[in-house]
Design a protein around this motif. Structure first.
Motif, PDB file in Angstrom:
ATOM      1  N   MET A   1       0.858  -1.203   0.000  1.00  0.00           N
ATOM      2  CA  MET A   1       0.000   0.000   0.000  1.00  0.00           C
ATOM      3  C   MET A   1       0.887   1.245   0.000  1.00  0.00           C
ATOM      4  O   MET A   1       1.827   1.351   0.777  1.00  0.00           O
ATOM      5  N   ARG A   2       0.575   2.179  -0.919  1.00  0.00           N
ATOM      6  CA  ARG A   2       1.365   3.411  -1.000  1.00  0.00           C
ATOM      7  C   ARG A   2       0.639   4.515  -0.249  1.00  0.00           C
ATOM      8  O   ARG A   2      -0.579   4.685  -0.365  1.00  0.00           O
ATOM      9  N   LEU A   3       1.405   5.299   0.501  1.00  0.00           N
ATOM     10  CA  LEU A   3       0.834   6.425   1.219  1.00  0.00           C
ATOM     11  C   LEU A   3       0.690   7.613   0.279  1.00  0.00           C
ATOM     12  O   LEU A   3       1.460   7.785  -0.676  1.00  0.00           O
ATOM     13  N   ILE A   4      -0.293   8.458   0.567  1.00  0.00           N
ATOM     14  CA  ILE A   4      -0.454   9.671  -0.233  1.00  0.00           C
ATOM     15  C   ILE A   4       0.720  10.604   0.033  1.00  0.00           C
ATOM     16  O   ILE A   4       1.020  10.933   1.171  1.00  0.00           O
ATOM     17  N   ASN A   5       1.402  11.003  -1.053  1.00  0.00           N
ATOM     18  CA  ASN A   5       2.596  11.844  -0.921  1.00  0.00           C
ATOM     19  C   ASN A   5       2.230  13.289  -0.634  1.00  0.00           C
ATOM     20  O   ASN A   5       2.840  13.947   0.200  1.00  0.00           O
ATOM     21  N   LYS A   6       1.228  13.806  -1.335  1.00  0.00           N
ATOM     22  CA  LYS A   6       0.810  15.194  -1.166  1.00  0.00           C
ATOM     23  C   LYS A   6      -0.634  15.195  -0.687  1.00  0.00           C
ATOM     24  O   LYS A   6      -1.567  15.078  -1.492  1.00  0.00           O
ATOM     25  N   ILE A   7      -0.799  15.337   0.616  1.00  0.00           N
ATOM     26  CA  ILE A   7      -2.120  15.215   1.203  1.00  0.00           C
ATOM     27  C   ILE A   7      -3.074  16.253   0.619  1.00  0.00           C
ATOM     28  O   ILE A   7      -4.237  15.958   0.308  1.00  0.00           O
ATOM     29  N   ASP A  11      -2.675  13.151  -4.004  1.00  0.00           N
ATOM     30  CA  ASP A  11      -1.865  12.505  -5.043  1.00  0.00           C
ATOM     31  C   ASP A  11      -0.960  11.443  -4.413  1.00  0.00           C
ATOM     32  O   ASP A  11      -0.092  11.766  -3.605  1.00  0.00           O
ATOM     33  N   PRO A  12      -1.130  10.169  -4.772  1.00  0.00           N
ATOM     34  CA  PRO A  12      -0.320   9.109  -4.167  1.00  0.00           C
ATOM     35  C   PRO A  12       1.066   8.966  -4.771  1.00  0.00           C
ATOM     36  O   PRO A  12       1.873   8.174  -4.279  1.00  0.00           O
ATOM     37  N   SER A  13       1.357   9.734  -5.846  1.00  0.00           N
ATOM     38  CA  SER A  13       2.637   9.565  -6.531  1.00  0.00           C
ATOM     39  C   SER A  13       3.677  10.561  -6.030  1.00  0.00           C
ATOM     40  O   SER A  13       3.348  11.674  -5.626  1.00  0.00           O
ATOM     41  N   THR A  14       4.938  10.143  -6.071  1.00  0.00           N
ATOM     42  CA  THR A  14       6.043  11.041  -5.721  1.00  0.00           C
ATOM     43  C   THR A  14       6.589  11.762  -6.952  1.00  0.00           C
ATOM     44  O   THR A  14       7.455  12.611  -6.837  1.00  0.00           O
ATOM     45  N   GLN A  15       6.094  11.395  -8.140  1.00  0.00           N
ATOM     46  CA  GLN A  15       6.587  11.994  -9.378  1.00  0.00           C
ATOM     47  C   GLN A  15       5.902  13.332  -9.632  1.00  0.00           C
ATOM     48  O   GLN A  15       4.671  13.422  -9.680  1.00  0.00           O
ATOM     49  N   GLN A  16       6.720  14.378  -9.781  1.00  0.00           N
ATOM     50  CA  GLN A  16       6.164  15.711 -10.016  1.00  0.00           C
ATOM     51  C   GLN A  16       5.690  15.834 -11.455  1.00  0.00           C
ATOM     52  O   GLN A  16       6.366  15.395 -12.387  1.00  0.00           O
ATOM     53  N   GLN A  17       4.525  16.434 -11.631  1.00  0.00           N
ATOM     54  CA  GLN A  17       3.976  16.660 -12.965  1.00  0.00           C
ATOM     55  C   GLN A  17       3.904  18.154 -13.246  1.00  0.00           C
ATOM     56  O   GLN A  17       3.610  18.946 -12.357  1.00  0.00           O
ATOM     57  N   ARG A  18       4.167  18.512 -14.496  1.00  0.00           N
ATOM     58  CA  ARG A  18       4.157  19.928 -14.889  1.00  0.00           C
ATOM     59  C   ARG A  18       3.067  20.150 -15.930  1.00  0.00           C
ATOM     60  O   ARG A  18       3.101  19.545 -16.995  1.00  0.00           O
TER      61      ARG A  18
END
Length: 299
Positions: A1-7, A11-18
């Motif tokens: 189970m992955r924790l939400i990176n940005k509460i 967003d559960p991903s650690t990858q930044q999107q532009r």
């Protein structure tokens, strides 16, 4: 189970999107029959989409002529010096002359098609830096989906061309975005401009009412004024001074369209020395006087 990176984003991903933020601002959308469409050397700071249901419309950009085809949409980018005409009733060689009226379900379109141009148009802005692309006219094939959207918009405009429902607004925005997404990638190179130019570009937009000098703007990115001026012209295909004037006139057109401010007030608030200086620059950029623009006589 992955924790939400940005509460805060969920967003559960650690990858930044532009993402690229397109700030679409609608100005007008109309469906008319035109008896006269003699407009010469028009230069305005907003995008246009044109479609004619019948043949007979013509657009000109310098030496290039576009015979308007009902199976195509025509996009005009901001600050493009172009001309238009309805060939069955061509009277003028200069100035801006339009005669027509909005269509409704009370009108028989087939009757008007024999003597008028059945014309759909919408004007809009996209925000920085998308309102500063290269001048041009772009011919876009009407796909089945675009045609479906166009039919919805024209039918709704025949019902009511003043008070628009949320659905109409969303459909119009979707239609505009889908249409401009079909323009070739070369048009959008301004989104990849040098970061230093983009910093100054954003500063100009945020401080358009100020008097902006080359030296002050160059200092924002720690460059010599002459070096930055060369860089800006290379990236934007326009001298810095001309760019600033264009953006000030674009702001003036917005104020004329959405406020009751006087010409004197707008010229003062945009940093011009007096009304006469403002009027000279406004006419040099748009081809008409600010008084004519403000009164709507250009239409």
């Amino acid at each position: 189970m992955r924790l939400i990176n940005k509460i805060e984003l969920g967003d559960p991903s650690t990858q930044q999107q532009r993402f690229i933020d397109v700030k679409l601002r609608l100005m007008c959308c109309r469906y008319w029959h035109l008896e006269l469409w003699d407009c010469h050397n028009m230069v305005f700071p907003f995008w246009r989409i044109y479609w004619n249901k019948n043949e007979g419309g013509e657009l000109k950009l310098q030496h290039q002529v576009y015979q308007m085809d009902p199976d195509f949409l025509y996009i005009v980018s901001p600050f493009t010096p172009f001309s238009s005409s309805y060939l069955k009733n061509k009277r003028y060689t200069s100035g801006i002359h339009v005669a027509g009226k909005n269509l409704s379900f009370e009108h028989d379109e087939t009757h008007y098609e024999t003597k008028s141009l059945i014309h759909f148009f919408t004007h809009f802005n996209l925000g920085a830096p998308f309102d500063n692309v290269l001048p041009g006219i772009f011919k876009i094939q009407l796909t089945p989906h675009l045609r479906e959207g166009l039919m919805y918009l024209t039918n709704e405009l025949k019902l009511d061309n003043q008070n628009f429902k949320m659905t109409f607004n969303l459909k119009l925005q979707s239609f505009i975005k889908e249409t401009i997404s079909n323009i070739g990638a070369e048009l959008w190179k301004t989104i990849n401009i040098d970061e230093r130019v983009l910093i100054v570009h954003r500063f100009i937009e945020a401080n358009i009412t100020e008097k902006l000098s080359n030296a002050d703007l160059a200092s924002l990115v720690h460059m010599a004024p002459n070096s930055f001026a060369r860089l800006f012209r290379t990236e934007m295909n326009l001298p810095l001074h001309s760019f600033i004037q264009n953006r000030k006139i674009a702001k003036a057109c917005e104020l004329f369209g959405h406020t009751n401010e006087t010409i004197e007030s707008i010229s003062f608030n945009l940093g011009f020395s007096d009304r006469y200086h403002f009027s000279r620059v406004f006419k040099a950029v748009t081809g008409i006087s600010p008084a004519a623009y403000k009164s709507g006589r250009y239409l």
